[in-house]
Design a protein around this motif. Structure first.
Motif, mmCIF file in Angstrom:
data_model
loop_
_atom_site.group_PDB
_atom_site.id
_atom_site.type_symbol
_atom_site.label_atom_id
_atom_site.label_comp_id
_atom_site.label_asym_id
_atom_site.label_seq_id
_atom_site.Cartn_x
_atom_site.Cartn_y
_atom_site.Cartn_z
ATOM 1 N N PRO A 3 0.796 -1.234 0.000
ATOM 2 C CA PRO A 3 0.000 0.000 0.000
ATOM 3 C C PRO A 3 0.827 1.283 0.000
ATOM 4 O O PRO A 3 1.964 1.314 0.433
ATOM 5 N N THR A 4 0.202 2.313 -0.512
ATOM 6 C CA THR A 4 0.658 3.688 -0.388
ATOM 7 C C THR A 4 -0.439 4.416 0.376
ATOM 8 O O THR A 4 -1.604 4.330 0.015
ATOM 9 N N VAL A 5 -0.046 5.109 1.440
ATOM 10 C CA VAL A 5 -1.013 5.781 2.292
ATOM 11 C C VAL A 5 -0.686 7.269 2.311
ATOM 12 O O VAL A 5 0.462 7.647 2.549
ATOM 13 N N GLU A 18 4.980 4.918 1.960
ATOM 14 C CA GLU A 18 5.074 3.736 1.112
ATOM 15 C C GLU A 18 5.418 2.546 2.009
ATOM 16 O O GLU A 18 6.239 2.676 2.923
ATOM 17 N N ILE A 19 4.803 1.411 1.725
ATOM 18 C CA ILE A 19 5.085 0.187 2.464
ATOM 19 C C ILE A 19 5.396 -0.885 1.438
ATOM 20 O O ILE A 19 4.561 -1.194 0.587
ATOM 21 N N LYS A 20 6.624 -1.430 1.496
ATOM 22 C CA LYS A 20 7.022 -2.434 0.519
ATOM 23 C C LYS A 20 8.154 -3.280 1.081
ATOM 24 O O LYS A 20 9.079 -2.746 1.702
ATOM 25 N N ASP A 21 8.090 -4.577 0.831
ATOM 26 C CA ASP A 21 9.145 -5.510 1.235
ATOM 27 C C ASP A 21 9.522 -5.371 2.706
ATOM 28 O O ASP A 21 10.702 -5.407 3.072
ATOM 29 N N GLY A 22 8.522 -5.166 3.555
ATOM 30 C CA GLY A 22 8.768 -5.083 4.992
ATOM 31 C C GLY A 22 9.353 -3.773 5.462
ATOM 32 O O GLY A 22 9.816 -3.673 6.590
ATOM 33 N N ILE A 24 8.959 0.689 5.557
ATOM 34 C CA ILE A 24 8.060 1.834 5.411
ATOM 35 C C ILE A 24 8.913 3.087 5.307
ATOM 36 O O ILE A 24 9.964 3.191 5.933
ATOM 37 N N TRP A 25 8.472 4.036 4.476
ATOM 38 C CA TRP A 25 9.178 5.287 4.332
ATOM 39 C C TRP A 25 8.229 6.360 3.842
ATOM 40 O O TRP A 25 7.177 6.079 3.292
ATOM 41 N N CYS A 26 8.623 7.587 4.054
ATOM 42 C CA CYS A 26 7.860 8.743 3.581
ATOM 43 C C CYS A 26 8.446 9.132 2.230
ATOM 44 O O CYS A 26 9.599 9.562 2.143
ATOM 45 N N SER A 27 7.679 8.944 1.166
ATOM 46 C CA SER A 27 8.191 9.208 -0.177
ATOM 47 C C SER A 27 7.958 10.641 -0.645
ATOM 48 O O SER A 27 8.628 11.119 -1.557
ATOM 49 N N ASP A 28 7.019 11.336 0.000
ATOM 50 C CA ASP A 28 6.738 12.721 -0.370
ATOM 51 C C ASP A 28 6.032 13.403 0.790
ATOM 52 O O ASP A 28 5.352 12.746 1.580
ATOM 53 N N ALA A 29 6.198 14.704 0.880
ATOM 54 C CA ALA A 29 5.548 15.471 1.938
ATOM 55 C C ALA A 29 5.409 16.921 1.509
ATOM 56 O O ALA A 29 6.190 17.409 0.690
ATOM 57 N N SER A 30 4.419 17.587 2.064
ATOM 58 C CA SER A 30 4.194 18.992 1.733
ATOM 59 C C SER A 30 4.986 19.938 2.630
ATOM 60 O O SER A 30 4.937 21.148 2.429
ATOM 61 N N CYS A 31 5.737 19.409 3.576
ATOM 62 C CA CYS A 31 6.514 20.250 4.482
ATOM 63 C C CYS A 31 7.671 20.916 3.730
ATOM 64 O O CYS A 31 8.138 20.399 2.713
ATOM 65 N N PRO A 32 8.147 22.057 4.226
ATOM 66 C CA PRO A 32 9.188 22.785 3.496
ATOM 67 C C PRO A 32 10.566 22.126 3.538
ATOM 68 O O PRO A 32 11.327 22.229 2.580
ATOM 69 N N ASP A 33 10.909 21.432 4.617
ATOM 70 C CA ASP A 33 12.279 20.913 4.742
ATOM 71 C C ASP A 33 12.459 19.466 4.275
ATOM 72 O O ASP A 33 13.577 19.031 4.040
ATOM 73 N N LYS A 34 11.392 18.703 4.162
ATOM 74 C CA LYS A 34 11.428 17.313 3.676
ATOM 75 C C LYS A 34 12.350 16.407 4.498
ATOM 76 O O LYS A 34 12.857 15.407 3.998
ATOM 77 N N LEU A 35 12.570 16.755 5.772
ATOM 78 C CA LEU A 35 13.398 15.892 6.621
ATOM 79 C C LEU A 35 12.776 14.509 6.782
ATOM 80 O O LEU A 35 13.498 13.514 6.872
ATOM 81 N N CYS A 36 11.463 14.426 6.800
ATOM 82 C CA CYS A 36 10.790 13.132 6.923
ATOM 83 C C CYS A 36 11.087 12.236 5.719
ATOM 84 O O CYS A 36 11.244 11.025 5.859
ATOM 85 N N VAL A 37 11.216 12.818 4.555
ATOM 86 C CA VAL A 37 11.531 12.063 3.345
ATOM 87 C C VAL A 37 12.982 11.575 3.405
ATOM 88 O O VAL A 37 13.288 10.443 3.032
ATOM 89 N N ARG A 38 13.864 12.411 3.932
ATOM 90 C CA ARG A 38 15.286 12.063 4.003
ATOM 91 C C ARG A 38 15.619 11.089 5.131
ATOM 92 O O ARG A 38 16.752 10.623 5.214
#
Length: 66
Positions: A3-5, A18-22, A24-38
């Motif tokens: 799934p993608t949530v 994104e959830i795949k192969d056991g 989970i990660w944040c693939s995109d976000a509307s926040c300005p710094d994108k630290l969650c993606v990194r």
């Protein structure tokens, strides 16, 4: 199916998880710094993904899958 949530916050902010192969990660976000993606992919029990600007916290619970 892996799934993608999309999490929508109070002010219309969004985080795409994104959830795949056991993992989970944040693939995109509307926040300005994108630290969650990194923060990268997480797979261990109690691993956490945090996005402070969007006020999102996701914690893996249960056993590690890898």
């Amino acid at each position: 199916v892996d799934p993608t949530v999309t999490i929508t916050g109070a002010n219309g902010s969004t985080n795409v998880l994104e959830i795949k192969d056991g993992e989970i990660w944040c693939s995109d976000a509307s926040c300005p710094d994108k630290l969650c993606v990194r923060q990268g992919r997480k797979h261990l029990a109690t691993d956490t993904i945090v996005c402070l600007p969007n006020k999102m916290v996701v914690t893996i619970t249960g056993e590690a899958v890898k």
